[in-house]
Design an enzyme around this catalytic site. Structure first.
Site, short mmCIF file in Angstrom:
data_model
loop_
_atom_site.label_atom_id
_atom_site.label_comp_id
_atom_site.label_asym_id
_atom_site.label_seq_id
_atom_site.Cartn_x
_atom_site.Cartn_y
_atom_site.Cartn_z
N PHE A 12 0.80 -1.23 0.00
CA PHE A 12 0.00 0.00 0.00
C PHE A 12 0.84 1.28 0.00
O PHE A 12 0.30 2.38 -0.13
CB PHE A 12 -0.94 0.03 1.21
CG PHE A 12 -0.23 0.05 2.54
CD1 PHE A 12 0.24 1.25 3.08
CD2 PHE A 12 -0.04 -1.12 3.26
CE1 PHE A 12 0.89 1.27 4.30
CE2 PHE A 12 0.60 -1.10 4.49
CZ PHE A 12 1.07 0.10 5.01
N ARG A 57 -11.89 10.88 12.09
CA ARG A 57 -11.78 9.94 10.97
C ARG A 57 -13.14 9.45 10.49
O ARG A 57 -13.34 9.25 9.30
CB ARG A 57 -10.88 8.77 11.34
CG ARG A 57 -9.42 9.17 11.38
CD ARG A 57 -8.53 7.98 11.67
NE ARG A 57 -7.14 8.33 11.58
CZ ARG A 57 -6.22 7.87 12.41
NH1 ARG A 57 -6.56 7.05 13.39
NH2 ARG A 57 -4.97 8.24 12.27
N HIS A 70 -3.16 11.69 10.89
CA HIS A 70 -2.23 10.75 11.52
C HIS A 70 -2.12 11.14 12.99
O HIS A 70 -2.13 12.32 13.32
CB HIS A 70 -0.85 10.85 10.86
CG HIS A 70 0.21 10.14 11.66
ND1 HIS A 70 0.38 8.79 11.58
CD2 HIS A 70 1.10 10.59 12.56
CE1 HIS A 70 1.36 8.43 12.40
NE2 HIS A 70 1.81 9.51 13.00
#
Length: 109
Positions: A12, A57, A70
């Site tokens: 990824f 999120r 993050h």
């Protein structure tokens, strides 16, 4: 990409890199008691579909790889991310807060 360098051999990684380079990135430090745990609770699960309804999120993340923000997982990681995201002058200002007994957590949005 220093923050995510440990994932460079993962399938990824290239998609993550493209995403991170696709727009502006804002790095900031949150200061407060138990900041890592408090901020992780506000940010929510890495997967927006599994994140609590009231989290960043869940509200703004698109997917597990495009999850809007993050947050650091522990103090060791925080200091590694601090060196990757901030200049020495900025770090000196942050460290002066550490000497005052403040808990810190790094964030990159």
């Amino acid at each position: 990409m220093a923050v995510y360098g440990s994932y460079a051999d993962q399938d990824f990684f290239l998609g993550l890199k493209d995403f991170l380079l696709s727009g502006e990135v804002y790095a900031y430090v949150v200061i407060g008691k138990d900041a890592i745990n408090v901020l992780n609770a506000i940010v929510g699960n890495t997967d927006p579909e599994k994140a609590a309804v009231s989290t960043i999120r869940r509200r703004f993340g698109e997917s597990i790889r495009r999850n809007i923000t993050h947050s650091t997982k522990d103090e060791v990681t925080f200091f590694n991310e601090l060196r990757a995201l901030f200049t020495q002058e900025e770090i000196a200002k942050i460290e002066s807060r550490l000497l005052a007994g403040t808990t810190l957590v790094a964030q990159a949005v």
